[in-house]
Write a protein that holds these residues in place. Structure first.
Motif: not given
Length: 263
Positions: A219, A221, A236, A238, A248, A251-252, A256
């Motif tokens: 994941l 950011f 993924t 975000k 955040e 949400k991430g 995922w």
């Protein structure tokens, strides 16, 4: 249009988006170091850190989590461009929460970031989540210097009153010196640091080779939409607009899970 870093004339702490789902507020950087404040609001009873007000998506360690979570630096972990806003040399402040540059301006993480870096690796206990950095800054040595100067709080700070979490994944304060000592921020990124100009495809290929973790289990950011190109590798991303917060992160992780596990 690129966002500009502004320094208000009056001292004020960084504004925060509420970790419980409030409307994000654009952070403003303070002329004085921001102090760390840790929530004591109750979280889910399943949370390995019951004293934290974690988003629901992070409160149940039985749910799947990414094996590697990677962060951009500029306007993601801290509210500035390290290669254009910081004028070396840096002087780390006595509390190791930030640094002052040659012009007297002060630089530090977004307010919730130290807490996130301290706690996030342990949310999937006993399977520790690795953390990494992927930054295209043209001042990698300056970025690393700042990461070496800033300390993050000990994970034991977020355990219950007995020094243990609900699921006994964190040992007592007396028996776990590593859990009770502050850590240098750069040491938290055990998944690796890729800090240099260029496409972040290269950054992630290096992180995958170093860790052996599949892209699908990563994941990322970042504050720049152009870096969504990394998703063609299978990871993924975000997008964050006002820095990393618990909201955040939650949400991430949800994003995922929806892509990798259909939930």
């Amino acid at each position: 249009m690129p966002r500009k870093l502004t320094f208000p004339t009056s001292s004020s702490s960084l504004s925060l988006a509420s970790s419980s789902g409030g409307t994000p507020i654009t952070p403003t950087f303070s002329t004085t170091p921001s102090s760390l404040s840790f929530s004591t609001l109750p979280s889910s009873t399943n949370s390995p850190f019951p004293r934290l007000d974690l988003p629901a998506s992070l409160s149940d360690p039985s749910l799947p989590f990414p094996r590697l979570i990677v962060f951009d630096l500029d306007y993601t972990l801290w509210p500035f461009w390290v290669d254009t806003h910081v004028t070396p040399p840096l002087k780390i402040n006595p509390t190791h929460t930030g640094a002052t540059d040659r012009t007297g301006e002060e630089f530090a993480f977004y307010d919730e970031v130290p807490e996130i870096l301290a706690v996030l690796p342990y949310l999937n206990s006993p399977n520790k989540i690795k953390l990494g950095v992927a930054s295209r800054t043209s001042a990698p040595s300056l970025a690393r210097e700042l990461l070496k100067g800033i300390h993050i709080p000990p994970t034991a700070s977020f355990a219950d009153e007995d020094g243990n979490n609900n699921n006994n994944h964190i040992t007592s304060k007396k028996s776990s010196s590593s859990a009770t000592k502050k850590k240098v921020a750069i040491d938290v990124f055990d998944g690796g640091l890729e800090i240099y100009p260029g496409s972040k495809i290269k950054h992630f290929e290096a992180l995958q080779k170093r860790t052996g973790i599949r892209f699908e289990d990563m994941l990322f950011f970042d504050d720049e939409a152009r870096n969504r190109e990394t998703e063609r590798l299978g990871l993924t991303m975000k997008l964050v607009m006002d820095g990393v917060t618990w909201e955040e992160v939650g949400k991430g992780v949800e994003l995922w899970r929806s892509r990798r596990h259909g939930g």
